[in-house]
Structures are given as structure tokens and as C-alpha cells.
Write an enzyme that holds these catalytic residues in place. Structure first.
Site, PDB file in Angstrom:
ATOM      1  N   TRP A 380       0.820  -1.207   0.000  1.00  0.00           N
ATOM      2  CA  TRP A 380       0.000   0.000   0.000  1.00  0.00           C
ATOM      3  C   TRP A 380       0.855   1.258   0.000  1.00  0.00           C
ATOM      4  O   TRP A 380       0.334   2.364  -0.202  1.00  0.00           O
ATOM      5  CB  TRP A 380      -0.944   0.004   1.202  1.00  0.00           C
ATOM      6  CG  TRP A 380      -0.233  -0.016   2.532  1.00  0.00           C
ATOM      7  CD1 TRP A 380       0.377  -1.078   3.117  1.00  0.00           C
ATOM      8  CD2 TRP A 380      -0.054   1.085   3.424  1.00  0.00           C
ATOM      9  NE1 TRP A 380       0.920  -0.719   4.339  1.00  0.00           N
ATOM     10  CE2 TRP A 380       0.667   0.605   4.541  1.00  0.00           C
ATOM     11  CE3 TRP A 380      -0.446   2.419   3.398  1.00  0.00           C
ATOM     12  CZ2 TRP A 380       1.019   1.428   5.608  1.00  0.00           C
ATOM     13  CZ3 TRP A 380      -0.100   3.233   4.467  1.00  0.00           C
ATOM     14  CH2 TRP A 380       0.625   2.731   5.556  1.00  0.00           C
ATOM     15  N   ASP A 381       2.157   1.109   0.176  1.00  0.00           N
ATOM     16  CA  ASP A 381       3.083   2.249   0.078  1.00  0.00           C
ATOM     17  C   ASP A 381       2.861   3.015  -1.221  1.00  0.00           C
ATOM     18  O   ASP A 381       2.965   4.244  -1.272  1.00  0.00           O
ATOM     19  CB  ASP A 381       4.540   1.774   0.081  1.00  0.00           C
ATOM     20  CG  ASP A 381       4.878   0.813   1.190  1.00  0.00           C
ATOM     21  OD1 ASP A 381       3.958   0.313   1.859  1.00  0.00           O
ATOM     22  OD2 ASP A 381       6.071   0.544   1.384  1.00  0.00           O
ATOM     23  N   GLU A 509       2.218  -1.943  12.445  1.00  0.00           N
ATOM     24  CA  GLU A 509       2.345  -3.399  12.523  1.00  0.00           C
ATOM     25  C   GLU A 509       2.762  -3.889  13.907  1.00  0.00           C
ATOM     26  O   GLU A 509       2.916  -5.100  14.112  1.00  0.00           O
ATOM     27  CB  GLU A 509       3.333  -3.879  11.464  1.00  0.00           C
ATOM     28  CG  GLU A 509       2.853  -3.624  10.042  1.00  0.00           C
ATOM     29  CD  GLU A 509       3.987  -3.576   9.056  1.00  0.00           C
ATOM     30  OE1 GLU A 509       5.018  -4.249   9.280  1.00  0.00           O
ATOM     31  OE2 GLU A 509       3.875  -2.846   8.045  1.00  0.00           O
ATOM     32  N   LYS A 621       5.315   0.937  15.342  1.00  0.00           N
ATOM     33  CA  LYS A 621       6.360   0.811  14.331  1.00  0.00           C
ATOM     34  C   LYS A 621       6.371   2.034  13.428  1.00  0.00           C
ATOM     35  O   LYS A 621       7.418   2.502  12.992  1.00  0.00           O
ATOM     36  CB  LYS A 621       6.151  -0.456  13.500  1.00  0.00           C
ATOM     37  CG  LYS A 621       7.236  -0.687  12.448  1.00  0.00           C
ATOM     38  CD  LYS A 621       6.946  -1.917  11.604  1.00  0.00           C
ATOM     39  CE  LYS A 621       8.018  -2.102  10.532  1.00  0.00           C
ATOM     40  NZ  LYS A 621       7.664  -3.151   9.556  1.00  0.00           N
ATOM     41  N   GLN A 622       5.184   2.517  13.122  1.00  0.00           N
ATOM     42  CA  GLN A 622       5.066   3.662  12.226  1.00  0.00           C
ATOM     43  C   GLN A 622       3.802   4.437  12.545  1.00  0.00           C
ATOM     44  O   GLN A 622       2.914   3.956  13.246  1.00  0.00           O
ATOM     45  CB  GLN A 622       5.014   3.197  10.772  1.00  0.00           C
ATOM     46  CG  GLN A 622       3.833   2.309  10.446  1.00  0.00           C
ATOM     47  CD  GLN A 622       4.114   1.383   9.284  1.00  0.00           C
ATOM     48  OE1 GLN A 622       5.046   0.591   9.305  1.00  0.00           O
ATOM     49  NE2 GLN A 622       3.305   1.478   8.256  1.00  0.00           N
TER      50      GLN A 622
END
Length: 837
Positions: A380-381, A509, A621-622
Site C-alpha cells: 500500500w506504500d 504493525e 512501528k510507524q
């Protein structure tokens, strides 16, 4: 984060050049990184920056987008619907090799006496070049120049050259140009590499123990060699061929030979001082999901015949022209920034061209075609990071990339059915359109990918005004994704009627399979609203197509109305105690991970802690909620954006290269401008300085795209959503201006941000209207200068422990912070900290 003012590059070895990346001394210490930095590609074909002579090398690599092998995923405990087939990009036969021997001594940079050296890529010509002067063991001196280009205008073509001139003395010279099947372990000595084991890093590609490329045909003539292969299991086919031409006044003999898995063209030259030798090599790759190899042979011949007829120079001219057009709208000029910033900005933007230009309805791999990291998969990046930059600078390339999702809608429908859902469910990671992630909790459970794709489609349609694309291509995807959300969610009556989405994983994640993930719900709501709006618009503007599509998709007006109802009832979690949006229903009940006291040798967390350990804590994580604040910014107030950012930033590890970009954009918007610059620098030098220690696996394409986003969305403050095109600038304190281009509809707009004003000008196309901090302005061919009183709020950077450590939740429980596995738990029981301005 990267300290503002610190230059992470070794400027003796990598000097600053605003239009090129340059290396002035070779090194074996960082071969993997430099092979990535000096890779060349066009989105279809990519070649790592391995030396022409083949050694020394960290990882040889030549990649074709989408050309892959499959393998069985073995689950310790099987369950219905688990992904069954893995997909891994193949290292296709290596045609880069052009070995050089002088007096039977091989050129080898790590041991030879190199008196001068320069390697570079000029971003305006897109050619990897190298020049060096070599003193041989026999005391002879020669100059060696090489070049390598993967064509942007002819997707199957690569051109290479080597030129050798004896400067002192005469010598017998051998140039051995080869094509090698390195995927199956063959090196230039026809020996197999020893390492075929599996890496422990999940970000790296699988290594195959069995043969992958099966040789079908090999053929050669006096000046051409062609090899043909098929993959052992996926059944894909490939042909690669090479033509050579030598130009020299020296005497020489030539030999050519092919065998299964290898082709070789050898020139033996009696070189005399001052008489140059130039060998040009044209290489063509053609691949297919099943076209017979003999047909690909014919395609290779046709490609090589054109080069033979037209010569090499026309391809270099076309390359420069293509890049002139690319930079005309993609370039971002920064003035007053510290040395190296402009160079790094352009290197990152250049990578987007190399990853996407000729992807031609394939996806954009997470590493482009510069490495095998993440197995060559599409994530999906692409939709969230790469497509927006291309939409506003090169919409045709963006549309090509979006068509991959349009074309794989049937696979997404099948996947939704496997998970007992209506509509379509797009995969977390894939090459074929089928889910290739074995770990469903952090993979398939990321249902938000449906909404990410819908968001990219709508953003593209909004920016381009392309109704045909919206109705014919985007609409079926919007319908099937909205249909999935309406089926996945459910209604709960508890005083009011609320629409919930349970059992999903958001972008973060480190938190999996949760209920009412804020990001997922916000994006799903937008997906539902946009799908309904597009179908109603279609009904009014193109009723015949509307009827056709409704019939084809078995869609009714009642179902469309149901999407509006689901969107209106969507649960958007909010915690009154801390005044923030919880990442999910249970997130705030977990304890904090004490990142401030986590040793550096335990980073990234995913390589040092079991997933279950990570899942028990508030640690990211992000960016997750923060990403929602950016993508759906018109749905949140400024006060809430600030509170959310200040809550989540201290518990975001940055273990994902995706994170710094979004944190930079939102830090700029809410006023943490020094942090915005620090995060921008993290993204800017992600690969150039190898800040994530895995640049050797290939370029972080999402991060390189995000650099454009940091500049345009973050610092220039551009947004283009349901409120139309608007700007709220945040020019960094150290800089004097940012200049960038935008394509909106048929209009080419130039935007210049300075300390006291932002100026707009239409360079071609129709006039546009823009909003600057709430004031509407009409922009035409004459520059429109809008005065700025400031560059937005200025807030101090967030430092130290998380501000809620030691406070109490609504239920009275004390919030603690710890490092898992540490001897003592860290509990901070300070009074409520003062509010930040």
C-alpha cells in the site's frame, strides 16, 4: 531523528553536486549501499550499481518488475484462507559484466593501484558513468571509462560501454562481456555461490535452494547472443540478448559463444599507447507470464535490430529529453538550505522515475527495481506515498500505476470471498494480485489497504479532473471496496446506533487484529462516502454507463444509500481523559514501552522481540493515527491534530521507513517545526546515509516519494481534498525559498514559497483558484503574490519521557512505562505536566 545542521554524508568521498550523485573513491566497506545508490532502472528493468568487472560486489542484481518465482508457504498449523503461495522476484541473467584484463591481470578496484577514480549519475541524463586511471602491476598506465544506461523511452533496453586507452606502454588486453544466470548461483567463473541459506530478516528476499531459471534456448551469431529461460514453478518466460560493437585502430580478434545459462563475447586486443579501444553493448530483456521463449527471442531481435540501425547516441539523446520533461514538473528547488540538501532532494525524486516510469500497469515494488528487498512485492506504500507525488507531477505515470489495482480487481474479489466478505479485498503484499503474506495478523488483517487504494483513486481523479478514468476505471474498485466495508462492519445499538469494524490491523504493525482501529475507520468512512458520491455523480452525468455498471456489479440504489448510512454511523474512537483519538478500542489500556531507555542494540524491535511482546504495549512501528490526520485532515480540528501528534510521536519507534515522512508533514502543520525538519532529514537520507541499515536491499521507494511530500505537503503546506486546493505554508527557518511545480487538471502551476509571501503562476492551461489560509485567490498567467505574516505556529520539540507516564486513566489505573525484559519497571509518578503552547 537526524540532528538539524548535521550532514550525514562523507563529503570527501561523496561531494555535493546539486544535479548528480558522485563518488570519488571506491570502498568495499559499504558495497551494498553504494550498489543501491548507483543503481539504474526505468520501472520495468533495473540494474544494481555493481562494477562492470563484476568484483567486488555485495549482491549482484538485475531485476524485471513482476518477474517472479512462486513457492509453497508452509504453515506450522494450517487454517482456511491462509496464503498458500509465496512470490519472490527473480534475479534475472546479468548482462552488466564486462571484464577487463591487461597483461592477463584483471581489473579489481580493491587490490589494484587506482590513481584516480570517479563514479557518478547525472540526474539530467540518467547514465551511470565511471572513470579511473589504473597503474598495472607491470607499471603500465591506462584510463578506463564505463557507462550504463537503462532506457526510459525503450523499456526493454539497456546500453553499456567500456573504453580503454593505454596512457603509458603497450599491452595485450582482453575484454570479456558476458550474460550470466546468477539467480541459480553462477558467477563469472561458472562456479556456484556457497550461500543459499535463508536470512532471518523478514525484510529481505527469500533465497532458493532449488533451480529457478531453467535454460530453454541459447543462440549466437557473429555479433549477437541470446539466451532463453522459463521459471521452474511460476512458468514465466524470459529472453535476454546482447549485441556488441568494437571501435579501435588496434589489432584484435573476437570470439563469441553461448551455452545454457551463459553467453560470452571476448575481444583480444593488442593495445598500443594512445590508441583507444571502445566496446559498446546493447542489451534487451523481454519477459512474459507465458509467451513461448521462441517468441521472446524474436522480440529481443527486433529491439536489438533497432539499436543496430539507429546507433546508441539517439537513445542517449532521447534519455536526456525524457528527463528534461520529467524535471520540468517534478523538480523541487530549495534555496538557502545547507549544503547537500538540494542534491539529496533530487536523488530521491530521481528514484521515483527509476521505480515507476515504465512500470506500465505493473505495480511499483517497495524497492523499485534496485534490489530484492521485500521480495519485489507491491504494498500500500504505492498508493499512499508514491502515487500522490506522481499525480501532481506526472499523472500519466500515476494512472499507469493505479491500473495495476484496477486490473487485479478479480483477484481481490476472490480474496474477499475467501474471507467470507462481499466485494473485494486487496492484498497486503503481492506481485500477482494474490495475497503473498504468510503472517495474516500483520498482513491480510490490514483491511485498510482497500481504503488506501480508494483514496489514491479519488485523489488522482480530483487532481486531474479525468471523469473517464473515474467512471470507467476507478468506480468498480470504489464500489467493491465500499461493499466490503459495509459487509465487514456491523451495527451495534447501545443508546445510539453505531457502525463498528472489528478484527483488523492498521498501518502500525506493532499492534494487530484490533477493534475500531482509528485509521481504518476514518479511511473506510471516506471510502464509503466517495463511492456513494461517485455513483450518484455518474447517475447524473453518464446515466447509460451508470445503468451498465449497476447491472454488471449487481448494484442497487438502496445499497448505495446504505454506504452513506454506514459512513454516518462509523465509530471514531475518542478518549476524553487525554483528549485524543485512541489508536483502537483497547490501545490505551496497555502500558507504555519506555523507548527512551531501550538500548540501540535492541532496535528495530521486530528483530529483537517476539511479536506477542510488542503487541502488549503502547508502541508503534510507524505513524497510524498521525497518518489519518494527514490523509483525512479536513475531518479533524487543529487542536485535536496537535493533541494526537503529541501523544503518538513519543511512542513511535521509526522502525519503519514510512514513518518519518508523515511525522514530518504533521509536525510542520501543528507547529513542531524543528521536529518537522529532523524527520524530513531522516527521510531525505534514509538511503543516502543508510539510516535503517538495510539500504543494501534496495531503495526505500515510499520514503523517496515522501521526500516530495515533506516539501510540498509539509513545508509548502499544500492540501487538495474535498475543500479543494489550499495552502498553509511552513517554510523552514534556515531556508529562504522553496519552488515547485504542480499539474492540476490541464494547468501547470508554479509555486514559490518565500519568507514573507507565497507566489502562484499558471505556466500553461486554464486559470485556477487556490486558498491561502482561508482566503481565495484567482491565479492566471501573471504571478499572484500572497503576503504571509508568519510561517505558522512555533512549538518546542518533544523531548524526554511520554507526558502521560505516571498519570491515571479514566478507570483510575496508573500508566507505567517499561522496557520488556529489563530488571526493573520504570514508573514515573510526576504531577500533570504543563500544557505545551
Amino acid at each position: 531523528m537526524t540532528r538539524v545542521g548535521a550532514d550525514p554524508m562523507d563529503r570527501w568521498r561523496f561531494p555535493d553536486d546539486p544535479w548528480a550523485i558522485v563518488e570519488t573513491a571506491p570502498s568495499t566497506a559499504d558495497l551494498g549501499k553504494t550498489e543501491t545508490l548507483f543503481a539504474v532502472g526505468n520501472g520495468y528493468l533495473g540494474m544494481r550499481g555493481n562494477p562492470s568487472e563484476g568484483r567486488d560486489s555485495f549482491s549482484h542484481g538485475t531485476f524485471i518488475n513482476g518477474f517472479h518465482e512462486i513457492w509453497d508457504i508452509h504453515h506450522a498449523e494450517n487454517a482456511y484462507g491462509f496464503a498458500r503461495t509465496g512470490q519472490t522476484i527473480v534475479n534475472v541473467p546479468d548482462a552488466k559484466l564486462m571484464k577487463l584484463y591487461v597483461d592477463d591481470e584483471p581489473l579489481l578496484l580493491s587490490v589494484n593501484e587506482i590513481q584516480s577514480y570517479k563514479r557518478w549519475i547525472d540526474f539530467r541524463e540518467g547514465v551511470l558513468r565511471r572513470e579511473l586511471v589504473w597503474r598495472t602491476p607491470a607499471g603500465k598506465l591506462l584510463r578506463v571509462s564505463t557507462s550504463r544506461m537503462v532506457s526510459f523511452t525503450h523499456r526493454h533496453m539497456a546500453l553499456m560501454s567500456i573504453e580503454v586507452t593505454m596512457l603509458e606502454g603497450d599491452a595485450p588486453i582482453v575484454i570479456s562481456s558476458q550474460i550470466l544466470n546468477r539467480q541459480d548461483g553462477m558467477d563469472e567463473y561458472h562456479a556456484r555461490a556457497e550461500d543459499s541459506g535463508q536470512t532471518a530478516d523478514p525484510r529481505q528476499a527469500r533465497k532458493f535452494a532449488d533451480q529457478v531459471l531453467v535454460a530453454e534456448q541459447d543462440w549466437h551469431s557473429d555479433r549477437r547472443m541470446i539466451l532463453g529461460f522459463h521459471t521452474a514453478r511460476s512458468g514465466m518466460t524470459l529472453a535476454v540478448g546482447a549485441d556488441h560493437e568494437i571501435t579501435t585502430d588496434n589489432e584484435y580478434v573476437s570470439l563469441i559463444d553461448t551455452e545454457p545459462g551463459r553467453g560470452k563475447r571476448v575481444y583480444r586486443i593488442e593495445a598500443t599507447q594512445g590508441r583507444p579501444i571502445r566496446v559498446e553493448k546493447a542489451v534487451a530483456y523481454h519477459s512474459s507470464r507465458g509467451v513461448p521463449v521462441h517468441e521472446l527471442f524474436d522480440r529481443v531481435r527486433r529491439s536489438l535490430d533497432r539499436v543496430r540501425e539507429q546507433g546508441h547516441e539517439i537513445y542517449y539523446d532521447e534519455q536526456r529529453q525524457w528527463l528534461d520533461n520529467y524535471w520540468a514538473t517534478a523538480d523541487v528547488e530549495v534555496d538557502g538550505a545547507p549544503a547537500g540538501i538540494q542534491q539529496a532532494v533530487r536523488w530521491n525524486i530521481f528514484q521515483i522515475a527509476q521505480a515507476s516510469a515504465r512500470a506500465d500497469q505493473l505495480g511499483i515494488p517497495a524497492k523499485g527495481v534496485t534490489g530484492s528487498g521485500y521480495e519485489g512485492h507491491y504494498f500500500w506504500d504505492t498508493e499512499v506515498y508514491a502515487i500522490p507525488m506522481l499525480t501532481y507531477t506526472h499523472p500519466r505515470i500515476a494512472e499507469n500505476a493505479l491500473r495495476f489495482r484496477v486490473n487485479t480487481l478479480p483477484q481481490a474479489r476472490r480474496r474477499a470471498e475467501e474471507l467470507s466478505e462481499r466485494g473485494a479485498l486487496f492484498p497486503w503484499r503481492t506481485i500477482t494480485g494474490e495475497e503473498a503474506s504468510a503472517y495474516y495478523a500483520a498482513g491480510t488483517a490490514q483491511y485498510h489497504i482497500n481504503a488506501d487504494i480508494a483514496h489514491a483513486l479519488m485523489n488522482h481523479a480530483r487532481a486531474t479532473g479525468d471523469t473517464n478514468f473515474l467512471f470507467r476505471d476507478a468506480a468498480p474498485v470504489l464500489v467493491e471496496t465500499a461493499r466490503m466495508w459495509a459487509d465487514l462492519g456491523f451495527w451495534r445499538i447501545n443508546g445510539g446506533r453505531e457502525f463498528h469494524i472489528h478484527g483488523v490491523t492498521g498501518p502500525d504493525e506493532y499492534t494487530t487484529v484490533v477493534n475500531n482501529n482509528l485509521y481504518t475507520n476514518v479511511m473506510a468512512r471516506a471510502n464509503l462516502i466517495d463511492a456513494a458520491s461517485v455513483m450518484r455523480r455518474m447517475r447524473d452525468e453518464d446515466p447509460l454507463w451508470f445503468e451498465h455498471l449497476c447491472c454488471e456489479l449487481d448494484l442497487t440504489e438502496d445499497e448505495i444509500g446504505g454506504w452513506d448510512e454506514c459512513a454516518a454511523g462509523m465509530v471514531i474512537p475518542f478518549d476524553d481523559t487525554f483528549g485524543i483519538h485512541p489508536q483502537d478500542d483497547q490501545f490505551l489500556s496497555r502500558e507504555l514501552w519506555d523507548l527512551a531507555n531501550t538500548p540501540d542494540d535492541k532496535r528495530p524491535l521486530l528483530l529483537h522481540y517476539h511479536p506477542l511482546v510488542i503487541y502488549r504495549f503502547q508502541v508503534l512501528k510507524q505513524a497510524d493515527v498521525v497518518l489519518a490526520l494527514f490523509l483525512q485532515g479536513d475531518q479533524f480540528t487543529q487542536a485535536v491534530k496537535l493533541a494526537d501528534f503529541e501523544y503518538y510521536d513519543p511512542i513511535t519507534t521509526g522502525d519503519s521507513s514510512l514513518s518519518a515522512v508523515v511525522q514530518s508533514v504533521m509536525a510542520a502543520e501543528v507547529g513542531h517545526q524543528e521536529m518537522a525538519m529532523e524527520y524530513f532529514l531522516d527521510a531525505l537520507y534514509c538511503d543516502l546515509a543508510d539510516t535503517h541499515h538495510n539500504a543494501s536491499d534496495g531503495v526505500h521507494v515510499a520514503s523517496t516519494s515522501g521526500v516530495w511530500g515533506c516539501l510540498v505537503h509539509g513545508f509548502v503546506g499544500m492540501r487538495n481534498d474535498r475543500e479543494n486546493l489550499r495552502f498553509d505554508p511552513r517554510l523552514p527557518a534556515q531556508w529562504t525559498s522553496i519552488k515547485h511545480h504542480m499539474l492540476i487538471g490541464d494547468s501547470h502551476m508554479l509555486v514559490t514559497l518565500e519568507r514573507d509571501a507565497i507566489t502562484f503562476q499558471i505556466l500553461s492551461g486554464h486559470d485556477r483558484e487556490v486558498t491561502v489560509r482561508g482566503q481565495l485567490h484567482h491565479v492566471g498567467v501573471e504571478p499572484v503574490r500572497v503576503a504571509l505574516s508568519d510561517q505558522g505556529p512555533l512549538r518546542p520539540s518533544l523531548r524526554g519521557t511520554h507526558p502521560i507516564s505516571g498519570l491515571r486513566r479514566a478507570d483510575g489505573s496508573l500508566i507505567t512505562a517499561e522496557v520488556p525484559g529489563s530488571i526493573a519497571e520504570t514508573i514515573i509518578s510526576s504531577p500533570i505536566p504543563p500544557a505545551r503552547d
